[in-house]
Motif scaffolding. Structure first.
Motif, short mmCIF file in Angstrom:
data_model
loop_
_atom_site.label_atom_id
_atom_site.label_comp_id
_atom_site.label_asym_id
_atom_site.label_seq_id
_atom_site.Cartn_x
_atom_site.Cartn_y
_atom_site.Cartn_z
N ALA A 97 -3.51 -7.33 -1.38
CA ALA A 97 -4.20 -7.38 0.08
C ALA A 97 -3.21 -9.00 0.42
CB ALA A 97 -5.43 -7.95 0.63
N HIS A 98 -2.55 -8.69 1.92
CA HIS A 98 -1.72 -9.57 2.32
C HIS A 98 -2.37 -10.12 3.31
CE1 HIS A 98 1.10 -7.24 0.50
NE2 HIS A 98 2.31 -8.86 -0.13
N VAL A 99 -2.97 -10.94 3.14
CA VAL A 99 -3.54 -12.11 4.30
C VAL A 99 -2.87 -12.95 5.00
CG1 VAL A 99 -5.64 -13.43 3.86
CG2 VAL A 99 -5.91 -11.68 2.71
N THR A 100 -3.07 -12.82 6.36
CA THR A 100 -2.58 -14.32 7.04
C THR A 100 -2.98 -14.81 7.94
OG1 THR A 100 -2.51 -12.62 9.18
CG2 THR A 100 -0.84 -12.04 7.23
N GLY A 101 -2.96 -16.59 7.36
CA GLY A 101 -2.82 -17.42 7.73
C GLY A 101 -2.03 -18.54 8.89
N TRP A 102 -2.39 -19.84 8.27
CA TRP A 102 -0.80 -20.81 7.67
C TRP A 102 -0.17 -20.11 7.42
CZ3 TRP A 102 -1.77 -24.28 11.47
CH2 TRP A 102 -3.10 -24.74 12.11
N SER A 103 0.13 -19.12 6.09
CA SER A 103 0.71 -18.43 6.28
C SER A 103 0.73 -17.22 4.91
CB SER A 103 1.64 -19.78 4.22
OG SER A 103 -0.11 -19.32 3.95
N THR A 104 1.44 -16.45 5.05
CA THR A 104 0.69 -15.04 4.00
C THR A 104 0.36 -14.79 2.47
OG1 THR A 104 1.81 -14.05 5.83
CG2 THR A 104 1.33 -12.36 3.83
N LYS A 105 -0.74 -14.54 2.45
CA LYS A 105 -0.62 -14.60 0.39
C LYS A 105 -1.66 -13.53 -0.04
CE LYS A 105 -2.33 -19.77 0.81
NZ LYS A 105 -3.58 -20.65 0.46
N THR A 106 -0.91 -13.34 -1.25
CA THR A 106 -0.66 -11.81 -1.76
C THR A 106 -1.95 -12.07 -2.41
OG1 THR A 106 1.68 -11.26 -1.70
CG2 THR A 106 -0.01 -10.03 -3.30
N PHE A 107 -3.05 -11.20 -2.87
CA PHE A 107 -4.17 -11.18 -3.73
C PHE A 107 -3.72 -9.50 -4.24
CE2 PHE A 107 -6.11 -15.01 -2.32
CZ PHE A 107 -5.84 -15.76 -0.33
N TRP A 108 -4.98 -10.02 -5.73
CA TRP A 108 -5.23 -8.53 -6.47
C TRP A 108 -6.70 -8.48 -6.43
CZ3 TRP A 108 -1.30 -5.43 -6.93
CH2 TRP A 108 0.47 -5.75 -6.81
N GLY A 109 -7.07 -7.12 -6.67
CA GLY A 109 -8.33 -7.00 -7.57
C GLY A 109 -7.94 -6.86 -9.00
N GLN A 110 -9.33 -6.82 -9.33
CA GLN A 110 -9.20 -7.04 -11.03
C GLN A 110 -9.11 -5.59 -11.68
OE1 GLN A 110 -11.90 -6.78 -9.15
NE2 GLN A 110 -13.13 -4.44 -10.04
N GLY A 111 -9.09 -4.75 -11.01
CA GLY A 111 -8.05 -3.30 -11.01
C GLY A 111 -9.27 -2.14 -11.46
N THR A 112 -9.33 -0.92 -11.25
CA THR A 112 -10.24 -0.53 -12.01
C THR A 112 -9.42 1.24 -12.47
OG1 THR A 112 -12.33 1.56 -11.28
CG2 THR A 112 -10.41 1.55 -10.00
N GLN A 113 -10.55 1.74 -13.88
CA GLN A 113 -9.27 2.63 -14.14
C GLN A 113 -10.07 4.16 -14.55
OE1 GLN A 113 -7.98 2.20 -17.19
NE2 GLN A 113 -7.37 4.31 -17.09
N VAL A 114 -8.21 4.50 -13.64
CA VAL A 114 -8.97 6.03 -13.41
C VAL A 114 -8.32 7.09 -14.38
CG1 VAL A 114 -8.31 7.91 -11.45
CG2 VAL A 114 -9.33 5.83 -10.68
N THR A 115 -8.77 7.47 -15.19
CA THR A 115 -9.32 8.66 -16.31
C THR A 115 -8.87 10.04 -15.73
OG1 THR A 115 -9.28 6.62 -17.55
CG2 THR A 115 -9.19 9.21 -18.47
N VAL A 116 -7.60 11.14 -16.03
CA VAL A 116 -7.89 12.42 -15.47
C VAL A 116 -7.62 12.97 -16.97
CG1 VAL A 116 -6.49 14.08 -14.91
CG2 VAL A 116 -7.09 11.62 -13.23
N SER A 117 -8.46 13.61 -17.36
CA SER A 117 -8.61 14.58 -18.74
C SER A 117 -7.71 16.12 -18.22
CB SER A 117 -9.92 14.89 -19.66
OG SER A 117 -11.13 15.71 -18.09
N SER A 118 -7.77 16.37 -19.46
CA SER A 118 -6.82 17.75 -19.27
C SER A 118 -7.84 18.74 -18.93
CB SER A 118 -5.24 18.20 -20.22
OG SER A 118 -5.85 17.82 -21.41
#
Length: 118
Positions: A97-118
């Motif tokens: 996410a790019h969050v704006t205020g006095w300046s624009t800051k970038t934030f990241w989540g912790q990640g979520t695993q997606v596994t697709v089996s064949s």
């Protein structure tokens, strides 16, 4: 500070679907855009899709037609609908996410695993 909490990852068979969600919370003046990136083992993190507050989207070319992205500005939540999943879609998916205020800051989540089996 801003927190991004992802949910919806998991294990799915090829051809299946998953829907990822990412909710932003904390001290937020305005969110300019939110999106998803992914990182497979041994590879660099890459763009999946981004959506602006106004609803404009940008997708990785290879994912157009299978993935869609939407945003609920009131809930400060972005969704990634993934259809016709392939084993090569297996990765950790990160919310951004790019969050704006006095300046624009970038934030990241912790990640979520997606596994697709064949």
């Amino acid at each position: 500070q801003v927190q991004l909490v992802e949910s919806g990852g998991g294990l799915v068979q090829a051809g299946g679907s998953l829907r990822l969600s990412c909710a932003a919370s904390g001290t937020i003046f305005s969110i300019a855009d939110m999106g998803w990136y992914r990182q497979a083992p041994g590879k660099q993190r890459e763009l999946v899709a981004v959506i602006t507050r106004a609803g404009s989207t940008n997708f990785a070319d290879s994912l157009k037609g299978r993935f869609s992205i939407s945003i609920n500005n009131t809930k400060r939540t972005v969704y990634l609908q993934m259809n016709s999943l392939k084993p090569e879609d297996t990765a950790v998916y990160y919310c951004n996410a790019h969050v704006t205020g006095w300046s624009t800051k970038t934030f990241w989540g912790q990640g979520t695993q997606v596994t697709v089996s064949s």
